[in-house]
Design a protein around this motif. Structure first.
Motif, PDB file in Angstrom:
ATOM      1  N   VAL A  10     108.876 -13.130  50.811  1.00 34.26           N
ATOM      2  CA  VAL A  10     108.571 -13.577  52.171  1.00 34.26           C
ATOM      3  C   VAL A  10     108.125 -15.021  52.074  1.00 34.26           C
ATOM      4  CG1 VAL A  10     106.912 -13.111  53.870  1.00 34.26           C
ATOM      5  CG2 VAL A  10     107.712 -11.203  52.303  1.00 34.26           C
ATOM      6  N   ILE A  11     108.885 -15.913  52.713  1.00 30.09           N
ATOM      7  CA  ILE A  11     108.933 -17.301  52.916  1.00 30.09           C
ATOM      8  C   ILE A  11     108.269 -17.550  54.287  1.00 30.09           C
ATOM      9  CG2 ILE A  11     109.655 -19.276  52.501  1.00 30.09           C
ATOM     10  CD1 ILE A  11     111.986 -17.938  50.965  1.00 30.09           C
ATOM     11  N   THR A  12     107.029 -18.116  54.402  1.00 29.82           N
ATOM     12  CA  THR A  12     106.839 -18.812  55.811  1.00 29.82           C
ATOM     13  C   THR A  12     107.151 -20.305  55.868  1.00 29.82           C
ATOM     14  OG1 THR A  12     104.514 -19.391  55.111  1.00 29.82           O
ATOM     15  CG2 THR A  12     104.788 -17.269  55.980  1.00 29.82           C
ATOM     16  N   GLY A  13     107.345 -20.721  57.055  1.00 29.25           N
ATOM     17  CA  GLY A  13     107.900 -22.375  57.134  1.00 29.25           C
ATOM     18  C   GLY A  13     109.503 -22.175  56.423  1.00 29.25           C
ATOM     19  N   LEU A  35     112.320 -14.574  56.140  1.00 31.78           N
ATOM     20  CA  LEU A  35     112.043 -15.901  56.496  1.00 31.78           C
ATOM     21  C   LEU A  35     111.203 -15.674  57.800  1.00 31.78           C
ATOM     22  CD1 LEU A  35     115.656 -17.460  56.438  1.00 31.78           C
ATOM     23  CD2 LEU A  35     113.993 -17.161  54.357  1.00 31.78           C
ATOM     24  N   ALA A  36     110.238 -16.566  57.786  1.00 31.59           N
ATOM     25  CA  ALA A  36     109.372 -16.605  58.776  1.00 31.59           C
ATOM     26  C   ALA A  36     109.359 -18.187  59.541  1.00 31.59           C
ATOM     27  CB  ALA A  36     108.245 -16.057  58.677  1.00 31.59           C
ATOM     28  N   ALA A  42     116.324 -23.243  64.028  1.00 31.37           N
ATOM     29  CA  ALA A  42     116.510 -23.545  62.677  1.00 31.37           C
ATOM     30  C   ALA A  42     116.526 -22.385  62.023  1.00 31.37           C
ATOM     31  CB  ALA A  42     115.422 -24.336  62.261  1.00 31.37           C
ATOM     32  N   LEU A  43     115.716 -20.939  62.304  1.00 31.59           N
ATOM     33  CA  LEU A  43     115.568 -19.792  61.655  1.00 31.59           C
ATOM     34  C   LEU A  43     116.990 -19.206  61.805  1.00 31.59           C
ATOM     35  CD1 LEU A  43     113.480 -18.111  60.479  1.00 31.59           C
ATOM     36  CD2 LEU A  43     113.079 -17.135  62.718  1.00 31.59           C
ATOM     37  N   ASN A  90     103.787 -21.071  53.057  1.00 29.32           N
ATOM     38  CA  ASN A  90     104.375 -22.558  52.745  1.00 29.32           C
ATOM     39  C   ASN A  90     104.389 -23.311  54.309  1.00 29.32           C
ATOM     40  OD1 ASN A  90     106.366 -24.385  51.625  1.00 29.32           O
ATOM     41  ND2 ASN A  90     107.587 -23.614  53.490  1.00 29.32           N
ATOM     42  N   ALA A  91     104.299 -22.470  55.347  1.00 33.48           N
ATOM     43  CA  ALA A  91     104.275 -23.330  56.642  1.00 33.48           C
ATOM     44  C   ALA A  91     103.319 -24.218  56.646  1.00 33.48           C
ATOM     45  CB  ALA A  91     103.850 -22.197  57.742  1.00 33.48           C
TER      46      ALA A  91
END
Length: 301
Positions: A10-13, A35-36, A42-43, A90-91
């Motif tokens: 799971v990846i924020t940003g 992906l968040a 962009a997403l 990461n956001a």
């Protein structure tokens, strides 16, 4: 965490910058990706690129400032993939200016994303990962929180960002110790990048309406923006390289991850200031031209 194939990340940003590069490496390793991001275009683009590589991808528009949004992200992850192994909190957004000139909206936005986003990620996903560990023999997990060298130093005219990132370092060190205390099969790391070309200097593009600033930026905020754009755009270490260092750290169960290890001399000086009870050292001793540029923009004589 040694095995990545078929594991869930799971990846924020996750639509740009470090997040996108984490996802690219995850795809090459055969991971299932969540992906968040708040930027829908962009997403969508990043999801399409990853799916073209053959990756299984779930893309979720998510404002990490909000606990219910992060919970919805976790629910969607479990519904699709039934497990979580690797979490990148990461956001992040950038902001600067003299610390007394930052508005309430500035503080709410930067702390909301940079700090509360990590808090919500840790509070939501750590119990979920511990539950997954009970149901999966040999479970291995890892949590990476993105802080900054600004979480180890305190450069002037960027106090709001410094505060947010120092808190992330503290949260991450405590998370590491807490996981060790209960002997969890989950590692933890904190990523402290320096100036790396990403989109963080253009964070205002995604500033939500509920924390929009009324009126234009102050002179100090304009100066901070100029310094940030120049420093970030001229960075020689690329986001893809930092992402690879991060995966290497995960494999080796290393906690601290740096993009520019040579910058640690400034961290050592700060620690010595604290231990020796000295006043904080001049952060521009090696680069007085930066001080002069800031002072010129602020009309400081």
């Amino acid at each position: 965490m040694k095995e990545f194939k078929d594991k869930v990340a799971v990846i924020t940003g996750g639509a740009s910058g470090f997040g996108r590069e984490f996802a690219n490496i995850g795809a090459r390793l055969g991971m299932k990706l969540v992906l968040a991001d708040v930027q829908q275009d962009a997403l969508d683009k990043t999801r399409a690129e990853l799916e073209a590589q053959g990756a299984e991808v779930l893309a979720v528009r998510c404002d990490v400032r909000k606990a219910e949004a992060v919970q919805a992200l976790a629910d969607a992850t479990m519904e699709r993939f039934k497990a979580v192994h690797l979490v990148f909190n990461n956001a992040g957004v950038g902001s600067g200016g003299l610390i007394w000139e930052n508005s309430i909206a500035d503080w709410e936005w930067v702390l909301g994303v940079n700090l509360w986003g990590v808090i919500h990620g840790v509070r939501t996903f750590t119990p979920l990962m511990l539950e997954c560990a009970k149901n999966e023999p040999g479970y291995q997990g890892h949590i990476v929180n993105t802080a900054s060298m600004a979480g180890l130093l305190n450069a002037p005219n960027m106090g709001i960002y410094n505060v947010s990132k120092h808190a992330v370092v503290s949260l991450s060190e405590t998370l590491f110790q807490d996981l060790q205390l209960i002997k969890a099969p989950i590692g933890a790391s904190v990523l402290c990048p320096y100036f790396v070309p990403t989109g963080i200097s253009q964070s205002q593009r995604n500033r939500p309406d509920d924390v929009k600033e009324e009126g234009g930026p102050t002179a100090s905020q304009q100066a901070a923006q100029a310094v940030s754009e120049k420093a970030v755009s001229s960075g020689k270490v690329r986001a893809a390289e930092v992402a690879q260092r991060t995966f290497d750290a995960i494999r080796n169960d290393a906690f601290y991850i740096y993009s520019h290890p040579h910058a640690l001399g400034n961290v050592q000086t700060r620690m010595e200031d604290i231990i020796l009870q000295r006043n904080p050292s001049d952060p521009f001793a090696a680069a007085p031209q930066i001080r002069e540029m800031l002072q010129a923009k602020l009309s400081v004589k």
